[in-house]
Structure formats: structure tokens, C-alpha cells
Design an enzyme around this catalytic site. Structure first.
Site, PDB file in Angstrom:
ATOM      1  N   LYS A   1      41.157 -38.532  35.844  1.00 31.64           N
ATOM      2  CA  LYS A   1      42.220 -39.548  35.648  1.00 31.64           C
ATOM      3  C   LYS A   1      41.620 -40.881  35.247  1.00 31.64           C
ATOM      4  O   LYS A   1      42.291 -41.908  35.242  1.00 31.64           O
ATOM      5  CB  LYS A   1      43.018 -39.719  36.954  1.00 31.64           C
ATOM      6  CG  LYS A   1      43.699 -38.467  37.438  1.00 31.64           C
ATOM      7  CD  LYS A   1      44.382 -38.750  38.779  1.00 31.64           C
ATOM      8  CE  LYS A   1      44.762 -37.455  39.476  1.00 31.64           C
ATOM      9  NZ  LYS A   1      45.012 -37.652  40.903  1.00 31.64           N
TER      10      LYS A   1
ATOM     11  N   ARG B   1      24.408 -34.271  40.251  1.00 26.68           N
ATOM     12  CA  ARG B   1      24.066 -33.797  38.900  1.00 26.68           C
ATOM     13  C   ARG B   1      25.046 -34.431  37.931  1.00 26.68           C
ATOM     14  O   ARG B   1      26.258 -34.472  38.192  1.00 26.68           O
ATOM     15  CB  ARG B   1      24.175 -32.276  38.801  1.00 26.68           C
ATOM     16  CG  ARG B   1      24.073 -31.811  37.352  1.00 26.68           C
ATOM     17  CD  ARG B   1      23.862 -30.352  37.201  1.00 26.68           C
ATOM     18  NE  ARG B   1      22.522 -29.975  37.627  1.00 26.68           N
ATOM     19  CZ  ARG B   1      22.015 -28.759  37.438  1.00 26.68           C
ATOM     20  NH1 ARG B   1      22.727 -27.831  36.837  1.00 26.68           N
ATOM     21  NH2 ARG B   1      20.800 -28.476  37.854  1.00 26.68           N
TER      22      ARG B   1
ATOM     23  N   ARG C   1      22.369 -22.368  40.718  1.00 32.11           N
ATOM     24  CA  ARG C   1      21.237 -22.422  41.642  1.00 32.11           C
ATOM     25  C   ARG C   1      21.160 -23.751  42.404  1.00 32.11           C
ATOM     26  O   ARG C   1      21.052 -23.779  43.632  1.00 32.11           O
ATOM     27  CB  ARG C   1      19.905 -22.249  40.877  1.00 32.11           C
ATOM     28  CG  ARG C   1      19.525 -20.832  40.609  1.00 32.11           C
ATOM     29  CD  ARG C   1      18.846 -20.761  39.261  1.00 32.11           C
ATOM     30  NE  ARG C   1      19.825 -21.094  38.242  1.00 32.11           N
ATOM     31  CZ  ARG C   1      20.615 -20.193  37.667  1.00 32.11           C
ATOM     32  NH1 ARG C   1      20.461 -18.943  37.953  1.00 32.11           N
ATOM     33  NH2 ARG C   1      21.540 -20.539  36.781  1.00 32.11           N
ATOM     34  N   THR C   2      21.171 -24.870  41.685  1.00 34.91           N
ATOM     35  CA  THR C   2      20.908 -26.159  42.316  1.00 34.91           C
ATOM     36  C   THR C   2      21.995 -26.501  43.335  1.00 34.91           C
ATOM     37  O   THR C   2      21.709 -26.941  44.449  1.00 34.91           O
ATOM     38  CB  THR C   2      20.796 -27.261  41.250  1.00 34.91           C
ATOM     39  OG1 THR C   2      19.916 -26.800  40.225  1.00 34.91           O
ATOM     40  CG2 THR C   2      20.279 -28.555  41.823  1.00 34.91           C
TER      41      THR C   2
ATOM     42  N   HIS D   1      14.761 -33.522  36.522  1.00 35.89           N
ATOM     43  CA  HIS D   1      15.328 -32.577  37.500  1.00 35.89           C
ATOM     44  C   HIS D   1      14.235 -32.423  38.562  1.00 35.89           C
ATOM     45  O   HIS D   1      13.540 -31.412  38.635  1.00 35.89           O
ATOM     46  CB  HIS D   1      15.646 -31.259  36.803  1.00 35.89           C
ATOM     47  CG  HIS D   1      16.457 -30.284  37.595  1.00 35.89           C
ATOM     48  ND1 HIS D   1      16.736 -30.452  38.938  1.00 35.89           N
ATOM     49  CD2 HIS D   1      17.054 -29.109  37.233  1.00 35.89           C
ATOM     50  CE1 HIS D   1      17.481 -29.430  39.350  1.00 35.89           C
ATOM     51  NE2 HIS D   1      17.676 -28.598  38.344  1.00 35.89           N
TER      52      HIS D   1
HETATM   53  N1   CP Z   1      17.653 -24.374  37.420  1.00 37.90           N
HETATM   54  C1   CP Z   1      18.859 -24.959  37.464  1.00 37.90           C
HETATM   55  O1   CP Z   1      18.989 -26.184  37.477  1.00 37.90           O
HETATM   56  O2   CP Z   1      19.891 -24.082  37.455  1.00 37.90           O
HETATM   57  P1   CP Z   1      21.444 -24.492  37.599  1.00 37.90           P
HETATM   58  O3   CP Z   1      21.822 -25.195  36.325  1.00 37.90           O
HETATM   59  O4   CP Z   1      22.184 -23.182  37.795  1.00 37.90           O
HETATM   60  O5   CP Z   1      21.559 -25.397  38.779  1.00 37.90           O
END
Ligand code: CP
Length: 306
Positions: free
Chosen positions: A85, A107, A57-58, A135
């Protein structure tokens, strides 16, 4: 104008910042529902999406948000890069920035990675999830989704249910909802509730039925088995029995509640398919709203003078 140069966590935002992002997202939600979904707002901006951890999603939501804003987008996935590496995070990012990249969406599995980057590289950083820490765009899209559904966040009762201990979604949601005047309960097995969480202004409830009877909104979190180094409960079956939301339990409440889930869902564990796919659920609206909220965050940060 946002009070921050980077979006590292909800903890660092003022209520006015959150209001501004949600208000801007309202406008972008209109844009992405028009036949022509693109605006030229980030036409001269290049964004890199750096994902050191899996995401569906993100990652897709940020990429779509950037493209809807007409930014140039490059995607980086750690598994297919020179990180394998031994290249350091700052070297990796500085090499990418040397290609004239303006913004970094990252992320990373380690808490604090986005802060570290913000201190060591010269670009605007958006934290797309750092370990079990924050998040922020998930919390903003969750708050946006509640406000679109109920008309306000002020005084709304939200139960965040599940693996609170390992959840960056829970922490960012708590910061965001409290700043916006909502009431928050966290509910889950005692082993998955952080000690002293009440200091964040939330109440703890270990009885799922009581939490559901109290709340207007239930945000069901995923059990994060990948972050659980020990067994925090006897079995997934027992967890589902005590903390899973099913149709019988939902119907027995004799009231309407809004069901949310940040995804990915463990169907049959924290929530059954019948509930996830029911009219009470706004799970797919959360995903749609996520694009508008991320457009808002990108737009406001990109246009903020340094
Ligand atoms: N909600 C969320 O962060 O989903 P993903 O891990 O798929 O990005």
C-alpha cells in the site's frame, strides 16, 4: 565479543569476528545434533524476519536458528503486508519495533537496504541478502562447511564458478575466504565477471577445466536470470556446455574436489543432478551448517552490549 553491532556484510568483519562466529557455530552444531536441540540463550529476545524477496533456505534457517535459541519469532513477508500500500521501509520497521522487537533479519532486493535500516532504526540488523551486494551468513556457512570438511581455511584453493557479476554470495565469499587465508579463483563467462575483481585479491579464470584442476573446492553458483536485464551468454545450453559441472568432467580431473552450491540449484545448468547428489557434494551439509552459523550470529549479536 564481535567488533560490529550489526551483521551487514563480511567486508566489515575482522578475521577475529569470523573466527568467533565459526567457533561458536561449532558449539551450536553439537547442540542441534543432540536429542534436545533447544537452548534458552535468546529467551527474552524477539526477532523479526523481514523478507522482501523470495527465500527458502535463508528464511527457514534463520527461523529455525531463532527457535533453537528460544527467541520469540515473527515473520514478515512483503507481498502480504502494507508495503504493497506504499508504506516506506523505515515506517514498516519502526512500526514492528514499536511492538518491542529487538533484532531484525532482513532480505531485500536493493543493495544497501540493510545499511540504510541500521542507520534509521534502533535495533540490531542482520543482512540476509541485499540485492547483488552481500549475503554474509551464506559466506560464513560456506567457510564453516569448508573448514569442517578440510580442517582449515588457510591455504585452501576455492574456485567460485558462474554468475559472479550478479552474485551477493560470490562477493561475501571472496571477502570471507580472503580474510581467512584461502586462495580464490573466480570462473565464468567474461561477461559475468565484474571488471577489476582482481583488486579483491582473486584471480580470474575463464576455462572451467583449469579452474577445477587448480581447486580443492568448487562453489558452483546459480545463474541469476532474474537479475540479468540483458543476455550475457547465447543460451543456457551453451552455458551448461562451457561452465556446467557434470560427472564426466569431474571424473576426468583424477582428483577429489569438494562441490558446493548455495542453492537454489538449476539442475542441468550449473551442475548436473549426478554431481549435486554425489559423495563429492556437501550441499546438504551447507544447509545443516547454516542453522548453526545463524544461531552463532544471532547469539553473538544479541549478547553484545550496545
Ligand atoms: N542460498 C540462499 O540464499 O537461498 P535462498 O534464496 O533460498 O534463501
Amino acid at each position: 565479543m564481535l567488533s560490529v553491532r550489526h551483521l551487514l556484510g563480511i567486508k566489515y568483519l575482522l578475521k577475529e569476528d569470523i573466527e568467533l562466529i565459526l567457533h561458536t557455530a561449532d558449539n551450536f552444531l553439537d547442540v542441534i545434533n543432540r536429542p534436545i536441540k533447544k537452548v534458552p540463550s535468546l529467551r527474552d529476545i524477539t526477532v523479526v524476519n523481514l523478507f522482501f524477496e523470495n527465500s527458502t533456505r535463508t528464511r527457514l534457517s534463520f527461523e529455525l536458528a531463532e527457535k533453537r535459541l528460544s527467541a520469540d519469532v515473527i515473520n514478515f513477508s512483503a507481498s502480504s503486508s502494507s508495503v504493497s500500500k506504499g508504506e516506506t521501509l523505515t515506517d514498516t520497521v519502526n512500526n514492528i519495533l514499536a511492538m518491542k522487537v529487538d533484532m531484525v533479519v532482513m532480505r531485500h532486493p536493493k543493495a544497501g537496504a540493510a545499511h540504510f535500516l541500521a542507520q534509521h532504526v534502533n535495533a540490531k540488523i542482520i543482512n540476509a541478502g541485499d540485492g547483488a551486494h552481500e549475503h554474509p551468513t551464506q559466506a560464513l556457512l560456506d567457510a564453516f562447511s569448508i573448514r569442517r570438511k578440510l580442517g582449515t581455511l588457510e591455504g585452501v584453493k576455492v574456485a567460485i564458478i558462474g554468475d559472479i557479476l550478479h552474485s551477493r554470495v560470490a562477493l561475501s565469499n571472496i571477502f570471507c575466504l580472503k580474510k581467512m587465508g584461502a586462495e580464490v579463483i573466480v570462473c565464468g563467462p567474461p561477461t559475468l565477471i565484474p571488471r577489476d575483481i582482481e583488486s579483491l585479491g582473486v584471480r580470474v579464470e575463464t576455462d572451467l577445466r583449469k579452474a577445477l584442476q587448480w581447486c580443492d573446492v568448487a562453489n558452483m553458483l546459480r545463474i541469476q536470470l532474474e537479475r540479468q536485464e540483458i543476455n550475457y551468454f547465447p543460451s543456457l545450453r551453451e552455458y551448461a556446455h562451457l561452465f556446467g559441472l557434470n560427472k564426466e568432467l569431474l571424473n576426468s580431473l583424477n582428483k577429489e574436489i569438494v562441490i558446493m552450491h548455495p542453492g537454489p540449484i538449476n539442475r542441468g545448468v550449473e551442475i548436473t543432478s549426478e554431481v549435486a547428489d554425489s559423495p563429492h557434494s556437501i550441499i546438504l551439509q551447507q544447509v545443516e551448517n547454516g542453522v548453526a552459523v545463524r544461531m552463532a550470529a544471532l547469539y553473538l549479536l544479541a549478547n553484545r552490549p550496545d
